[in-house]
Enzyme design. Structure first.
Site, PDB file in Angstrom:
ATOM      1  CB  CYS A  60      -1.061  -1.643  -0.713  1.00 12.02           C
ATOM      2  SG  CYS A  60       0.398  -0.571  -0.791  1.00 12.02           S
ATOM      3  CE1 TYR A 191       2.021  -0.100   6.358  1.00 10.41           C
ATOM      4  CE2 TYR A 191       1.115   2.084   5.908  1.00 10.41           C
ATOM      5  CZ  TYR A 191       1.092   0.712   5.721  1.00 10.41           C
ATOM      6  OH  TYR A 191       0.140   0.142   4.922  1.00 10.41           O
TER       7      TYR A 191
HETATM    8  N1  LIG Z   1       7.566   3.330  -1.065  1.00  8.91           N
HETATM    9  C1  LIG Z   1       6.771   2.291  -1.664  1.00  8.91           C
HETATM   10  C2  LIG Z   1       6.177   1.402  -0.595  1.00  8.91           C
HETATM   11  C3  LIG Z   1       5.291   0.331  -1.129  1.00  8.91           C
HETATM   12  C4  LIG Z   1       4.962  -0.710  -0.048  1.00  8.91           C
HETATM   13  O1  LIG Z   1       5.546  -0.719   1.043  1.00  8.91           O
HETATM   14  N2  LIG Z   1       4.021  -1.615  -0.348  1.00  8.91           N
HETATM   15  C5  LIG Z   1       3.696  -2.673   0.592  1.00  8.91           C
HETATM   16  C6  LIG Z   1       2.205  -2.921   0.696  1.00  8.91           C
HETATM   17  S1  LIG Z   1       1.330  -1.644   1.540  1.00  8.91           S
HETATM   18  C7  LIG Z   1       4.291  -3.985   0.105  1.00  8.91           C
HETATM   19  O2  LIG Z   1       4.100  -4.352  -1.033  1.00  8.91           O
HETATM   20  N3  LIG Z   1       5.007  -4.689   0.988  1.00  8.91           N
HETATM   21  C8  LIG Z   1       5.557  -5.955   0.704  1.00  8.91           C
HETATM   22  C9  LIG Z   1       6.862  -6.183   1.450  1.00  8.91           C
HETATM   23  O3  LIG Z   1       7.373  -5.241   2.054  1.00  8.91           O
HETATM   24  O4  LIG Z   1       7.347  -7.302   1.389  1.00  8.91           O
HETATM   25  C10 LIG Z   1       5.699   2.955  -2.499  1.00  8.91           C
HETATM   26  O5  LIG Z   1       5.119   3.949  -2.042  1.00  8.91           O
HETATM   27  O6  LIG Z   1       5.461   2.517  -3.610  1.00  8.91           O
END
Ligand SMILES: N[C@@H](CCC(=O)N[C@@H](CS)C(=O)NCC(=O)O)C(=O)O
Length: 314
Positions: A60, A191
């Site tokens: 990620c 994204y």
């Molecule tokens: N704004 C957050 C975004 C984090 C994020 O979107 N992480 C993704 C992986 S790249 C995630 O864990 N997604 C799981 C989901 O949305 O269910 C950050 O920068 O910490």
């Protein structure tokens, strides 16, 4: 990719909250946990060695920038860390070892969502990485990578063995402005391409991604790093996206006008950052590919870009 979430502390396979606007544009959810670790040891969340734990998926790009900063600052013995499997399971990010047990040696959870419901038994929302956990108060401090990155740089300095400050006082406004530009156009722009729900939303995001890459290419024609001769937080935030561009965003997210290797300054700059001390050891190409491609069942072999080639920027 499965995209379930917690509802009142229980895992639900389908997220009820849409992440698309009326025109099909991807809308990222705000991170709900925003407390701050402070260098003052008497603060509620005081900086201490051994007190905090990071949950990540190295693939990620958001979690990765926290992993990178932890390594750059020399905090690996100060903040413990658990890495999830690359791909998402039915219950989101998992921590499972070859024998089927938990690979999270700190708390023994098998799913990231348990970390969230352990912090708040009635939590409703997505279980995203990264998560900064406080072992003392048994709760989540923060799940926004931009904040975590900054805390690791600034608020753990008493424990860091690398004194370089990537967010120096006199450059803060310039760094914040650069970060905002890069976030909209690129970090999140890719994204907005990949998760667009309409042709129109995709078209707009695609143009913004390449307008931003063109802008950065021009800046890097005149100076070694984004804000001059020294590396700042903005460079590491950009680097995380550049690492993944050719292997995932170009193809899987349809950002396919140009690759990073097609931009002479950006590509040399990306290699320059990659070749800085303590960086290459954080780069796990299989994990990067895994997060984007494992859901398709087949992991691409390429690209075969040579990140170790001399960068010639000095
Ligand atoms: N704004 C957050 C975004 C984090 C994020 O979107 N992480 C993704 C992986 S790249 C995630 O864990 N997604 C799981 C989901 O949305 O269910 C950050 O920068 O910490």
């Amino acid at each position: 990719m499965q995209m379930g979430q917690l509802i009142d502390g229980q895992w639900a396979d389908e997220p009820p909250t849409a992440r698309q606007g009326k025109e099909g544009q991807f809308e990222r959810t705000e991170s709900p946990w925003r407390d701050w670790v402070e260098s003052d040891p008497t603060a509620k969340f005081g900086a201490e060695s051994g007190r905090y734990h990071l949950y990540v998926n190295v693939g990620c790009p958001w979690a990765y920038r926290a992993v990178l900063m932890r390594n750059l600052k020399g905090l690996t013995q100060v903040i413990s860390m658990s890495e999830s499997q690359p791909g998402m399971g039915k219950q989101g990010w998992t921590f499972v070892d070859a024998a089927g047990g938990s690979s999270d040696h700190f708390s023994g959870v098998k799913h990231l969502h348990e970390v969230y419901s352990n912090a708040d038994a009635g939590f409703t929302g997505r279980a995203t990485v990264p998560v900064l956990w406080d072992k003392k108060l048994n709760t989540i401090v923060n799940n926004e990578s931009a904040d975590i990155l900054r805390m690791l740089n600034s608020d753990f300095s008493a424990f860091a063995d690398n004194p370089v400050d990537y967010y120096p006082t006199e450059q803060r406004d310039a760094i914040d402005a650069m970060n905002a530009h890069i976030y909209d156009g690129l970090n999140n722009g890719v994204y907005r391409c990949g998760f667009a729900g309409s042709q129109m939303a995709y078209n707009a995001a695609y143009r913004e991604v390449f307008a931003e890459l063109d802008r950065l290419e021009r800046i890097l024609a005149n100076q070694r790093f984004l804000l001059g001769a020294a590396i700042t937080e903005s460079d590491w935030r950009l680097f995380s996206t550049l690492l993944r561009f050719d292997l995932a965003y170009y193809s899987r997210f349809r950002c396919n006008l140009k690759r990073v290797v097609d931009y002479p300054n950006l590509w040399a700059y990306a290699r320059d950052l990659y070749q800085q001390p303590r960086v290459a050891e954080t780069v796990d190409w299989e994990a990067f590919k895994g997060i984007y491609w494992s859901g398709t069942g087949i992991i691409p072999l390429g690209p075969e870009d040579d990140w170790a080639a001399p960068h010639g920027r000095g």
